[in-house]
Design a protein around this motif. Structure first.
Motif, short mmCIF file in Angstrom:
data_model
loop_
_atom_site.label_atom_id
_atom_site.label_comp_id
_atom_site.label_asym_id
_atom_site.label_seq_id
_atom_site.Cartn_x
_atom_site.Cartn_y
_atom_site.Cartn_z
N LEU A 184 19.86 1.36 -5.43
CA LEU A 184 18.81 2.21 -4.89
C LEU A 184 19.38 3.54 -4.41
N ILE A 223 11.53 -5.09 -4.50
CA ILE A 223 11.72 -3.89 -3.70
C ILE A 223 10.78 -2.79 -4.20
N TYR A 224 9.99 -2.22 -3.27
CA TYR A 224 9.03 -1.17 -3.59
C TYR A 224 9.46 0.13 -2.91
N ASN A 225 9.22 1.24 -3.58
CA ASN A 225 9.44 2.54 -2.96
C ASN A 225 8.22 2.94 -2.15
N TYR A 260 12.40 1.80 1.77
CA TYR A 260 11.82 0.85 0.83
C TYR A 260 11.19 -0.33 1.58
#
Length: 520
Positions: free
Chosen positions: A496, A470-472, A501
């Protein structure tokens, strides 16, 4: 004053027509036997097939018998199959034409003499030049586009049209040498006077430089898609402001459809006209009412990505065709990603998010018609900066439809979770995991619920080991888990915080990307 045309001097033009100019809308198209007379290029057929476009009423030409009858009472200048309309110059009045021909639905008549003044300031500001994009560095990097360029996607093989007011000097300015030496100007046409596209205004020259401008050395400069193929079309009459220019715009879009254009930039917009009785109000900005909105909507239905400017009327509302659905309307920010005060704001009259996204329009570097690099202001430039970046994404994802590309760009915006009336979904990040892996997405893969609070489910997986990353929105990895399951479904519990995301799901040899919104 024209809303979007930027010229470096003030002038006044008077244009006189010898006869009445009528835009004649027809009731029907008569027999459908002439449908086969519209020829589409190989590129056009490929684009239509990729976007699952079926032939419909808009592909049928204007009835030839109707054209012949109208020719008997005047000069038929042009026809539009999308609008089912004919532009005619005739001594007959509106009433006389309507009485004589029962196939006429309605007529709009334009005055014989119009005047329009156009002006803008020429701004020059010194900045530090970089080794790569040079003077264009900030406006390119603001979209995180170098990441895409570094992978070799510079727009090569993508067909992009610039519809504008003229391309004065473009064919002789060194910044455009590559596109001419490599024979990448595929098509040109002047829909205003039938002359050279390199006359009239130099506005289109500056607009095009944001896309294909290229120079090394002291004047180092690289546009957002330096390797695209180009079509150059003049639809804007700088001597007037009438709905005929919108009609010309539709004609250009029809030509784009037939020759295979994939991306169109329109740095033009319409609200007020010389004949104020035909001017548009905000209630007209519903994506359906105006001539140009109807035209770009049909173009979108043909699998063309339309990118257009929001307008320079801020803090006033957007003009048209920005109001149309299924396109990208681009607002303006400055070099620090702040809203540019002149950028027109949304929403559309029916409440849709407008503008869709934003790019640099406050003091971007552009090439003027005299060959100088200058800084200027206008959503006229945020639009082509974004259009060129879009062409690179099309090259990187050849199997994705126009609407999938458009939605991916919207979802990569820095304020996708909370769009506003100033910048819409925000400034796109063309290197975000979601956009960068667009071609690896899968329809059968599902992520739900979305938005999510603490847990989401992924279904549609092949059995076996699955990794979830998971990337912001800054592209930073914030969570990562692996699952050893023989099932096609997994549950993911996360910690989170609220936000948007990108979720990368690796399952065997395949990697997929999904967008996740977290609300608690």
């Amino acid at each position: 004053m024209k809303q979007l045309i930027l010229i470096s001097f003030l002038f006044l033009v008077t244009n006189t027509f010898g006869q009445n100019t009528h835009l004649v809308y027809l009731k029907n198209k008569g027999s459908l036997d002439n449908q086969s007379s519209i020829l589409f290029s190989d590129r056009a057929r490929e684009r239509r097939e990729k976007n699952n476009v079926n032939s419909d009423w808009s592909d049928i030409p204007v009835n030839s018998e109707y054209i012949n009858q109208l020719s008997s009472v005047g000069k038929v200048v042009s026809t539009s199959r999308w609008l089912n309309a004919v532009r005619i110059e005739s001594e007959l009045s509106l009433e006389e034409l309507t009485k004589q021909f029962d196939f006429i639905d309605r007529i709009q008549t334009f005055s014989k003499t119009t005047n329009s003044s156009i002006s803008a300031d020429k701004l020059e500001v010194s900045v530090d030049k970089s080794l790569n994009y040079g003077w264009a560095d900030t406006q390119v990097r603001q979209l995180n586009l170098p990441c895409v360029h570094d992978q070799g996607y510079l727009g090569s093989g993508v067909f992009l049209a610039v519809i504008d007011a003229g391309f004065n000097g473009m064919d002789t300015i060194p910044f455009f040498d590559s596109v001419y030496l490599e024979n990448r100007i595929i098509d040109e046409f002047d829909f205003v006077g039938g002359g050279s596209v390199y006359s009239y205004s130099g506005h289109g020259t500056a607009v095009s430089s944001c896309i294909v401008g290229e120079m090394t050395g002291q004047n180092q400069y690289i546009g957002t898609a330096p390797d695209v193929d180009l079509a150059l079309y003049v639809t804007e009459d700088v001597s007037s402001e009438t709905q005929l220019e919108e009609y010309n715009l539709v004609l250009a879009l029809e030509r784009c459809d037939s020759i295979g254009v994939e991306v169109v930039n329109i740095s033009l917009g319409y609200v007020g006209f010389d004949d104020t009785t035909t001017s548009y109000s905000y209630s007209s900005m519903d994506g359906q009412t105006t001539i140009s909105a109807q035209g770009v909507t049909i173009a979108a239905s043909k699998g063309i990505i339309v990118v257009t400017s929001a307008g320079n009327g801020g803090p006033g509302k957007i003009g048209t065709p920005c109001d149309a659905d299924s396109i990208l309307c681009v607002g303006a920010v400055d070099g620090f990603e702040n809203y540019a005060f002149f950028s027109s704001i949304g929403p559309s009259y029916d409440g849709r998010v407008k503008p869709d996204v934003a790019a640099r329009g406050a003091k971007p570097w552009v090439v003027w018609q005299n060959g100088d690099l200058i800084q200027s202001n206008g959503t006229s430039f945020s639009s082509p900066i974004l259009a060129g970046a879009t062409a690179c994404l099309v090259q990187a994802n050849p199997n994705k439809t126009a609407q999938e590309i458009i939605q991916a760009i919207r979802e990569s915006g820095h304020q996708f979770a909370n769009p506003d009336t100033l910048l819409g979904y925000g400034i796109p990040d063309f290197c975000s995991p979601f956009v960068g892996l667009l071609s690896l997405d899968a329809d059968q893969l599902q992520l739900y619920p979305n938005p999510s609070e603490n847990v989401f489910t992924i279904s549609g997986l092949d059995s076996g080991k699955t990794s979830v990353l998971i990337y912001n929105q800054m592209g930073q990895l914030v969570e990562e888990k692996s699952f050893d399951k023989a099932s096609g479904m997994i549950e993911y519990s996360h910690q989170l915080s609220n936000g948007v995301y990108s979720v990368l799901i690796s399952n065997g040899e395949n990697t997929f990307s999904k967008k996740l919104i977290v609300t608690k």
